[in-house]
Motif scaffolding. Structure first.
Motif, PDB file in Angstrom:
ATOM      1  N   GLU A  53     -11.573 -18.539 -26.158  1.00 30.08           N
ATOM      2  CA  GLU A  53     -11.621 -19.064 -25.361  1.00 30.08           C
ATOM      3  C   GLU A  53     -11.896 -18.639 -23.274  1.00 30.08           C
ATOM      4  N   ILE A  54     -10.613 -17.627 -23.706  1.00 32.03           N
ATOM      5  CA  ILE A  54     -10.804 -16.669 -22.273  1.00 32.03           C
ATOM      6  C   ILE A  54     -12.021 -16.206 -22.114  1.00 32.03           C
ATOM      7  N   GLY A  55     -12.827 -15.258 -23.440  1.00 23.41           N
ATOM      8  CA  GLY A  55     -13.874 -14.958 -23.200  1.00 23.41           C
ATOM      9  C   GLY A  55     -14.928 -15.547 -23.207  1.00 23.41           C
ATOM     10  N   PHE A  56     -14.902 -16.657 -22.682  1.00 24.70           N
ATOM     11  CA  PHE A  56     -16.248 -17.853 -22.030  1.00 24.70           C
ATOM     12  C   PHE A  56     -15.394 -18.344 -20.608  1.00 24.70           C
ATOM     13  N   ARG A  57     -14.611 -18.104 -20.648  1.00 25.14           N
ATOM     14  CA  ARG A  57     -14.095 -18.532 -19.287  1.00 25.14           C
ATOM     15  C   ARG A  57     -14.356 -17.276 -18.614  1.00 25.14           C
ATOM     16  N   LYS A  58     -14.464 -16.150 -19.117  1.00 27.58           N
ATOM     17  CA  LYS A  58     -15.178 -14.737 -18.084  1.00 27.58           C
ATOM     18  C   LYS A  58     -16.561 -15.010 -17.752  1.00 27.58           C
ATOM     19  N   LEU A  59     -17.431 -15.737 -19.599  1.00 27.87           N
ATOM     20  CA  LEU A  59     -18.531 -15.398 -19.023  1.00 27.87           C
ATOM     21  C   LEU A  59     -19.162 -16.666 -18.152  1.00 27.87           C
ATOM     22  N   ILE A  60     -18.587 -17.607 -18.448  1.00 27.00           N
ATOM     23  CA  ILE A  60     -19.098 -19.218 -17.328  1.00 27.00           C
ATOM     24  C   ILE A  60     -18.414 -18.315 -16.037  1.00 27.00           C
ATOM     25  N   ASN A  61     -17.565 -17.659 -16.121  1.00 29.75           N
ATOM     26  CA  ASN A  61     -17.459 -17.536 -14.156  1.00 29.75           C
ATOM     27  C   ASN A  61     -18.559 -16.373 -13.584  1.00 29.75           C
ATOM     28  N   LYS A  62     -18.553 -15.473 -14.590  1.00 31.45           N
ATOM     29  CA  LYS A  62     -19.203 -14.096 -14.364  1.00 31.45           C
ATOM     30  C   LYS A  62     -20.884 -15.165 -13.962  1.00 31.45           C
ATOM     31  N   ASP A  63     -21.714 -15.660 -14.846  1.00 32.35           N
ATOM     32  CA  ASP A  63     -22.672 -16.116 -15.063  1.00 32.35           C
ATOM     33  C   ASP A  63     -23.294 -17.423 -13.826  1.00 32.35           C
ATOM     34  N   THR A  64     -21.801 -18.117 -13.036  1.00 29.10           N
ATOM     35  CA  THR A  64     -22.338 -19.165 -12.246  1.00 29.10           C
ATOM     36  C   THR A  64     -21.953 -18.273 -11.336  1.00 29.10           C
ATOM     37  N   LYS A  65     -21.297 -16.723 -10.351  1.00 27.26           N
ATOM     38  CA  LYS A  65     -21.666 -16.651  -9.227  1.00 27.26           C
ATOM     39  C   LYS A  65     -22.561 -15.159  -9.286  1.00 27.26           C
ATOM     40  N   ARG A  66     -23.577 -14.923 -10.358  1.00 25.54           N
ATOM     41  CA  ARG A  66     -24.677 -14.109 -10.565  1.00 25.54           C
ATOM     42  C   ARG A  66     -26.183 -15.283 -10.289  1.00 25.54           C
ATOM     43  N   SER A  67     -26.539 -14.977  -8.950  1.00 22.42           N
ATOM     44  CA  SER A  67     -27.814 -15.973  -8.939  1.00 22.42           C
ATOM     45  C   SER A  67     -28.810 -15.616  -9.975  1.00 22.42           C
ATOM     46  N   ASN A  68     -28.640 -14.248 -10.538  1.00 22.58           N
ATOM     47  CA  ASN A  68     -29.860 -14.498 -11.862  1.00 22.58           C
ATOM     48  C   ASN A  68     -29.634 -14.448 -13.387  1.00 22.58           C
ATOM     49  N   HIS A  69     -28.508 -15.414 -13.696  1.00 24.23           N
ATOM     50  CA  HIS A  69     -27.602 -16.166 -14.617  1.00 24.23           C
ATOM     51  C   HIS A  69     -28.056 -17.724 -14.660  1.00 24.23           C
ATOM     52  N   LEU A  70     -27.873 -17.578 -16.038  1.00 21.75           N
ATOM     53  CA  LEU A  70     -27.786 -19.844 -16.347  1.00 21.75           C
ATOM     54  C   LEU A  70     -27.225 -19.984 -16.931  1.00 21.75           C
ATOM     55  N   PHE A  71     -25.930 -20.528 -16.848  1.00 26.01           N
ATOM     56  CA  PHE A  71     -25.353 -21.235 -18.364  1.00 26.01           C
ATOM     57  C   PHE A  71     -25.294 -22.707 -18.447  1.00 26.01           C
ATOM     58  N   LEU A  72     -26.508 -23.330 -19.566  1.00 30.70           N
ATOM     59  CA  LEU A  72     -26.174 -24.669 -19.841  1.00 30.70           C
ATOM     60  C   LEU A  72     -26.023 -25.346 -20.725  1.00 30.70           C
ATOM     61  N   VAL A  73     -25.137 -26.467 -20.913  1.00 31.83           N
ATOM     62  CA  VAL A  73     -25.193 -26.894 -22.051  1.00 31.83           C
ATOM     63  C   VAL A  73     -25.600 -28.500 -22.250  1.00 31.83           C
ATOM     64  N   ALA A  74     -25.307 -28.658 -23.612  1.00 30.29           N
ATOM     65  CA  ALA A  74     -26.054 -30.056 -23.931  1.00 30.29           C
ATOM     66  C   ALA A  74     -24.561 -31.058 -23.991  1.00 30.29           C
ATOM     67  N   GLU A  75     -25.018 -32.371 -24.125  1.00 34.30           N
ATOM     68  CA  GLU A  75     -23.988 -32.629 -24.908  1.00 34.30           C
ATOM     69  C   GLU A  75     -24.349 -34.201 -25.003  1.00 34.30           C
ATOM     70  N   VAL A  76     -23.670 -35.175 -26.201  1.00 30.93           N
ATOM     71  CA  VAL A  76     -23.809 -36.310 -26.253  1.00 30.93           C
ATOM     72  C   VAL A  76     -22.259 -36.533 -26.234  1.00 30.93           C
ATOM     73  N   ASN A  77     -22.331 -37.774 -25.773  1.00 31.52           N
ATOM     74  CA  ASN A  77     -20.901 -38.623 -26.040  1.00 31.52           C
ATOM     75  C   ASN A  77     -19.629 -37.613 -25.751  1.00 31.52           C
ATOM     76  N   ASP A  78     -19.978 -36.742 -24.663  1.00 33.12           N
ATOM     77  CA  ASP A  78     -18.462 -35.585 -23.703  1.00 33.12           C
ATOM     78  C   ASP A  78     -18.082 -35.089 -25.056  1.00 33.12           C
ATOM     79  N   ARG A  79     -19.218 -34.759 -26.079  1.00 32.84           N
ATOM     80  CA  ARG A  79     -19.643 -33.299 -27.182  1.00 32.84           C
ATOM     81  C   ARG A  79     -20.597 -32.203 -26.888  1.00 32.84           C
ATOM     82  N   ILE A  80     -20.127 -30.917 -26.523  1.00 31.20           N
ATOM     83  CA  ILE A  80     -21.086 -30.084 -26.390  1.00 31.20           C
ATOM     84  C   ILE A  80     -21.712 -29.680 -28.015  1.00 31.20           C
ATOM     85  N   VAL A  81     -23.120 -29.797 -27.610  1.00 32.01           N
ATOM     86  CA  VAL A  81     -23.658 -29.681 -29.029  1.00 32.01           C
ATOM     87  C   VAL A  81     -24.356 -28.848 -29.304  1.00 32.01           C
ATOM     88  N   GLY A  82     -24.899 -27.526 -28.206  1.00 27.93           N
ATOM     89  CA  GLY A  82     -25.747 -26.797 -28.028  1.00 27.93           C
ATOM     90  C   GLY A  82     -25.120 -26.140 -26.300  1.00 27.93           C
TER      91      GLY A  82
END
Length: 181
Positions: A53-82
């Protein structure tokens, strides 16, 4: 410009594509571990290169700050499935490109979730001055190869005997790229 959230309906399944948020970290850690155990199309076996979980928090934080990074999620009924990521770098000679990766829970294959994540990543890249998207795909993943080709990707090379799978056979990795001039 890419919108914050998009809803899709395929095969009577409604799903949402959105930016990853830090509070997704625990779900993403569990999801990645599950997906790694469902297919040999990815680089890892279940539990390898584990991101907590901590590693993913860092990754998401990094991706959010950099203009050449994108992190998308797919949700079904509030559950991340991809999820998918585009990762660039800061080197001037290669700052024009990003590397794309995607994974979706096996129970949701066939609902175009991977295609939607790819298309949204392409739209983001094209609207943000990214000139090239690269990816690697296992030679046996014919559906993915057809999808990538239909979205403008071309085979750029083959990494011979690149992956050893559970059947004891070595398989090639296909390197693909899409250039937006």
């Amino acid at each position: 410009m890419w919108m914050e959230r998009k809803t899709f309906i395929v095969n009577n399944l409604q799903y949402l594509i959105r930016y990853a948020a830090e509070n997704d970290a625990k779900s993403l850690s569990e999801l990645r571990l599950q997906i790694d155990g469902e297919t040999e199309n990815l680089d890892r076996e279940k539990g390898e290169a584990y991101i907590d979980e901590i590693g993913f928090r860092k990754l998401i934080n990094k991706d959010t700050k950099r203009s050449n990074h994108l992190f998308l999620v797919a949700e079904v009924n509030d559950r991340i499935v991809g999820f998918s990521r585009c990762e660039g770098n800061q080197l001037k000679r290669t700052a024009h490109k990003v590397k794309f990766g995607v994974c979706v829970l096996k129970e949701y294959w066939g609902n175009r979730i991977g295609k939607s994540l790819l298309n949204e990543s392409i739209c983001w890249a094209d609207s943000n001055g990214i000139k090239k998207i690269t990816l690697n795909v296992l030679e046996t993943n014919e559906k993915a190869i057809m999808l990538y080709k239909s979205c403008g990707f071309e085979v750029e090379g083959i990494l011979k005997n690149d992956k050893l799978l559970s059947d004891g056979t070595y398989y090639n990795t296909i390197v693909m790229g899409r250039f937006n001039s």
